[in-house]
Write an enzyme that holds these catalytic residues in place. Structure first.
Site, PDB file in Angstrom:
ATOM      1  N   ASP A  27     -62.162  -4.047 -27.335  1.00 31.85           N
ATOM      2  CA  ASP A  27     -60.707  -3.915 -27.293  1.00 31.85           C
ATOM      3  C   ASP A  27     -60.109  -5.250 -26.833  1.00 31.85           C
ATOM      4  O   ASP A  27     -60.779  -6.034 -26.167  1.00 31.85           O
ATOM      5  CB  ASP A  27     -60.292  -2.805 -26.323  1.00 31.85           C
ATOM      6  CG  ASP A  27     -58.938  -2.212 -26.665  1.00 31.85           C
ATOM      7  OD1 ASP A  27     -58.895  -1.075 -27.180  1.00 31.85           O
ATOM      8  OD2 ASP A  27     -57.914  -2.904 -26.435  1.00 31.85           O
ATOM      9  N   LEU A  61     -61.794   2.746 -34.247  1.00 31.23           N
ATOM     10  CA  LEU A  61     -60.551   3.437 -33.878  1.00 31.23           C
ATOM     11  C   LEU A  61     -59.371   2.474 -33.738  1.00 31.23           C
ATOM     12  O   LEU A  61     -58.222   2.911 -33.715  1.00 31.23           O
ATOM     13  CB  LEU A  61     -60.724   4.142 -32.518  1.00 31.23           C
ATOM     14  CG  LEU A  61     -61.885   5.120 -32.349  1.00 31.23           C
ATOM     15  CD1 LEU A  61     -61.970   5.593 -30.904  1.00 31.23           C
ATOM     16  CD2 LEU A  61     -61.722   6.316 -33.286  1.00 31.23           C
ATOM     17  N   SER A  65     -51.172   2.639 -34.949  1.00 35.95           N
ATOM     18  CA  SER A  65     -51.361   4.087 -35.122  1.00 35.95           C
ATOM     19  C   SER A  65     -50.097   4.834 -35.545  1.00 35.95           C
ATOM     20  O   SER A  65     -50.076   6.060 -35.513  1.00 35.95           O
ATOM     21  CB  SER A  65     -51.900   4.696 -33.828  1.00 35.95           C
ATOM     22  OG  SER A  65     -50.939   4.532 -32.810  1.00 35.95           O
ATOM     23  N   SER A 101     -56.327   8.890 -41.280  1.00 33.24           N
ATOM     24  CA  SER A 101     -55.244   9.749 -40.786  1.00 33.24           C
ATOM     25  C   SER A 101     -54.778  10.682 -41.894  1.00 33.24           C
ATOM     26  O   SER A 101     -54.887  10.355 -43.094  1.00 33.24           O
ATOM     27  CB  SER A 101     -54.074   8.877 -40.335  1.00 33.24           C
ATOM     28  OG  SER A 101     -52.908   9.669 -40.148  1.00 33.24           O
ATOM     29  N   ASN A 102     -54.212  11.808 -41.484  1.00 35.28           N
ATOM     30  CA  ASN A 102     -53.591  12.718 -42.459  1.00 35.28           C
ATOM     31  C   ASN A 102     -52.466  12.011 -43.219  1.00 35.28           C
ATOM     32  O   ASN A 102     -52.107  12.430 -44.316  1.00 35.28           O
ATOM     33  CB  ASN A 102     -53.096  13.982 -41.764  1.00 35.28           C
ATOM     34  CG  ASN A 102     -51.889  13.760 -40.880  1.00 35.28           C
ATOM     35  OD1 ASN A 102     -50.745  13.888 -41.330  1.00 35.28           O
ATOM     36  ND2 ASN A 102     -52.090  13.398 -39.609  1.00 35.28           N
ATOM     37  N   HIS A 103     -51.945  10.907 -42.647  1.00 36.13           N
ATOM     38  CA  HIS A 103     -50.828  10.224 -43.304  1.00 36.13           C
ATOM     39  C   HIS A 103     -51.270   9.426 -44.549  1.00 36.13           C
ATOM     40  O   HIS A 103     -50.423   8.970 -45.302  1.00 36.13           O
ATOM     41  CB  HIS A 103     -50.073   9.369 -42.291  1.00 36.13           C
ATOM     42  CG  HIS A 103     -49.477  10.218 -41.208  1.00 36.13           C
ATOM     43  ND1 HIS A 103     -48.400  11.055 -41.440  1.00 36.13           N
ATOM     44  CD2 HIS A 103     -49.854  10.430 -39.924  1.00 36.13           C
ATOM     45  CE1 HIS A 103     -48.123  11.729 -40.325  1.00 36.13           C
ATOM     46  NE2 HIS A 103     -48.992  11.370 -39.394  1.00 36.13           N
ATOM     47  N   TYR A 144     -48.100   2.722 -42.930  1.00 38.93           N
ATOM     48  CA  TYR A 144     -49.234   3.084 -42.083  1.00 38.93           C
ATOM     49  C   TYR A 144     -50.236   3.931 -42.885  1.00 38.93           C
ATOM     50  O   TYR A 144     -51.448   3.656 -42.886  1.00 38.93           O
ATOM     51  CB  TYR A 144     -48.711   3.836 -40.857  1.00 38.93           C
ATOM     52  CG  TYR A 144     -49.741   4.614 -40.086  1.00 38.93           C
ATOM     53  CD1 TYR A 144     -50.790   3.974 -39.434  1.00 38.93           C
ATOM     54  CD2 TYR A 144     -49.663   6.011 -39.990  1.00 38.93           C
ATOM     55  CE1 TYR A 144     -51.732   4.698 -38.722  1.00 38.93           C
ATOM     56  CE2 TYR A 144     -50.597   6.738 -39.276  1.00 38.93           C
ATOM     57  CZ  TYR A 144     -51.634   6.079 -38.650  1.00 38.93           C
ATOM     58  OH  TYR A 144     -52.569   6.800 -37.949  1.00 38.93           O
ATOM     59  N   LYS A 148     -54.176   3.246 -44.067  1.00 37.08           N
ATOM     60  CA  LYS A 148     -55.307   4.139 -43.811  1.00 37.08           C
ATOM     61  C   LYS A 148     -56.054   4.424 -45.122  1.00 37.08           C
ATOM     62  O   LYS A 148     -57.277   4.520 -45.146  1.00 37.08           O
ATOM     63  CB  LYS A 148     -54.820   5.432 -43.154  1.00 37.08           C
ATOM     64  CG  LYS A 148     -54.382   5.227 -41.705  1.00 37.08           C
ATOM     65  CD  LYS A 148     -55.563   4.788 -40.869  1.00 37.08           C
ATOM     66  CE  LYS A 148     -55.225   4.325 -39.482  1.00 37.08           C
ATOM     67  NZ  LYS A 148     -56.395   3.861 -38.733  1.00 37.08           N
ATOM     68  N   ARG A 182     -45.906  22.083 -35.722  1.00 44.17           N
ATOM     69  CA  ARG A 182     -46.817  21.549 -36.748  1.00 44.17           C
ATOM     70  C   ARG A 182     -48.249  21.461 -36.221  1.00 44.17           C
ATOM     71  O   ARG A 182     -49.217  21.729 -36.940  1.00 44.17           O
ATOM     72  CB  ARG A 182     -46.303  20.180 -37.179  1.00 44.17           C
ATOM     73  CG  ARG A 182     -47.234  19.428 -38.119  1.00 44.17           C
ATOM     74  CD  ARG A 182     -46.568  18.156 -38.630  1.00 44.17           C
ATOM     75  NE  ARG A 182     -47.478  17.315 -39.364  1.00 44.17           N
ATOM     76  CZ  ARG A 182     -48.234  16.365 -38.809  1.00 44.17           C
ATOM     77  NH1 ARG A 182     -48.159  16.122 -37.512  1.00 44.17           N
ATOM     78  NH2 ARG A 182     -49.044  15.652 -39.563  1.00 44.17           N
TER      79      ARG A 182
HETATM   80  C1  15L Z   1     -51.295   9.951 -36.796  1.00 43.40           C
HETATM   81  O1  15L Z   1     -52.023   9.383 -37.622  1.00 43.40           O
HETATM   82  C2  15L Z   1     -50.676   9.203 -35.690  1.00 43.40           C
HETATM   83  O2  15L Z   1     -51.529   8.190 -35.185  1.00 43.40           O
HETATM   84  C3  15L Z   1     -50.199  10.082 -34.567  1.00 43.40           C
HETATM   85  O3  15L Z   1     -49.276   9.354 -33.812  1.00 43.40           O
HETATM   86  C4  15L Z   1     -49.560  11.392 -35.072  1.00 43.40           C
HETATM   87  O4  15L Z   1     -48.390  11.112 -35.762  1.00 43.40           O
HETATM   88  C5  15L Z   1     -50.522  12.101 -35.984  1.00 43.40           C
HETATM   89  O5  15L Z   1     -50.955  11.265 -37.026  1.00 43.40           O
HETATM   90  C6  15L Z   1     -49.914  13.380 -36.580  1.00 43.40           C
HETATM   91  O6  15L Z   1     -49.767  13.455 -37.807  1.00 43.40           O
HETATM   92  O7  15L Z   1     -49.586  14.289 -35.804  1.00 43.40           O
END
Ligand code: 15L
Length: 281
Positions: A27, A61, A65, A101-103, A144, A148, A182
């Protein structure tokens, strides 16, 4: 483990050693704590080479984020991610567990069929729509999320080109307790997150895998099948952990898309930039 001082990293530094792992953290600002730490930036190949000497697997990681201006995303999640995979390859590290990430798929309707219902990978009525598979195609909701998706593509490339083994965790909402409606569907508890990383490190069936990073939430929208195939057995359930029992909100009341609020018009990059400017004034 890159990002060892971050929110998920600090929790892993506590839980993974108890599962038998000897960790070396990496880190910019290593936290004092139970594990060995190397200070450095993920965009610095030499620092990464020092950190990766002698390690068997990388848990990546570190990075930005949430949504941010492009230069921030590019530096941390594009350049940094590339340098981490490349350093792993140079060091002969065969396995990478990557915090996606789900995003990366945020604009996808949160469950095939749209409406929410009890997860269909547990016994359910025939009419229930199936939960969303972990390898659902990329559909990012933010820059973001795009970054990912880049990391996932990079992982796929290192598997095919260099015979590495890569797990991409499409993490939902990592938190001590589910923070909102959610999260009744998307919550990933710290303990289940450790179980998931542990499974990805131990399995001999990895190759390339996309996996939802989600607990065994009664109201989840996402399938646990890919995780189960790697040996992931989550034990936590958001419906049993909602801190405010008076709050009877159900996951059904959450936004209709995987990425939740990140898919709102107010989460476009112009709006995020505006907020960043206001916050820095
Ligand atoms: C993520 O990827 C983020 O890092 C976190 O801050 C939340 O937003 C999370 O997803 C989420 O979707 O709850």
């Amino acid at each position: 483990m890159t990002g060892s001082s971050g929110r998920i990293g600090r929790s892993r530094a506590k839980l993974l050693p108890a599962m038998g792992w000897q960790l070396r953290g990496f880190d910019q600002q290593p936290a004092s704590g139970p594990i060995e730490q190397v200070a450095g930036d993920i965009t610095d190949p030499r620092a990464l080479d020092r950190a990766m000497a002698g390690v068997r697997a990388v848990v990546h990681l570190a990075g930005q984020s949430t949504e941010a201006p492009w230069p921030v995303i590019r530096e941390a999640n594009i350049e940094g991610c590339y340098q981490v995979f490349e350093a792993a390859r140079r060091a002969g590290v065969r396995r990478v567990v990557y915090a996606s990430s789900n995003h990366a798929v945020g604009f996808t309707p949160r469950q095939q069929g749209g409406a929410s219902s009890p997860a269909a990978d547990t016994p359910a009525l025939a009419a229930d729509p199936p939960p969303l598979a972990a390898d659902t195609p990329v559909r990012p909701d933010t820059l973001y999320g795009v970054s990912k998706a880049f990391g996932e593509a990079l992982g796929r490339y290192y598997v095919d080109r260099y015979d590495m083994q890569v797990a991409c965790l499409r993490i939902g909402t990592f938190d001590d307790a589910p923070p909102d409606a959610r999260a009744m569907a998307t919550w990933l508890s710290p303990q289940d997150c450790a179980r998931l990383v542990d499974a990805c490190l131990r399995t001999d069936r990895l190759g390339f895998a996309l996996v939802w990073g989600v607990s065994a939430n009664r109201d989840r929208w996402w399938s646990l099948d890919a995780g189960h195939a790697l040996g992931y057995q989550p034990l936590d359930d958001a419906s049993l952990r909602r801190s405010d029992p008076a709050d009877a909100v159900k996951a059904q009341d959450a936004p209709e898309r995987v990425g939740g609020g990140f898919t709102d018009p107010s989460f476009g990059i112009d709006e995020v930039l505006q907020r960043t400017r206001e916050e820095s004034r």
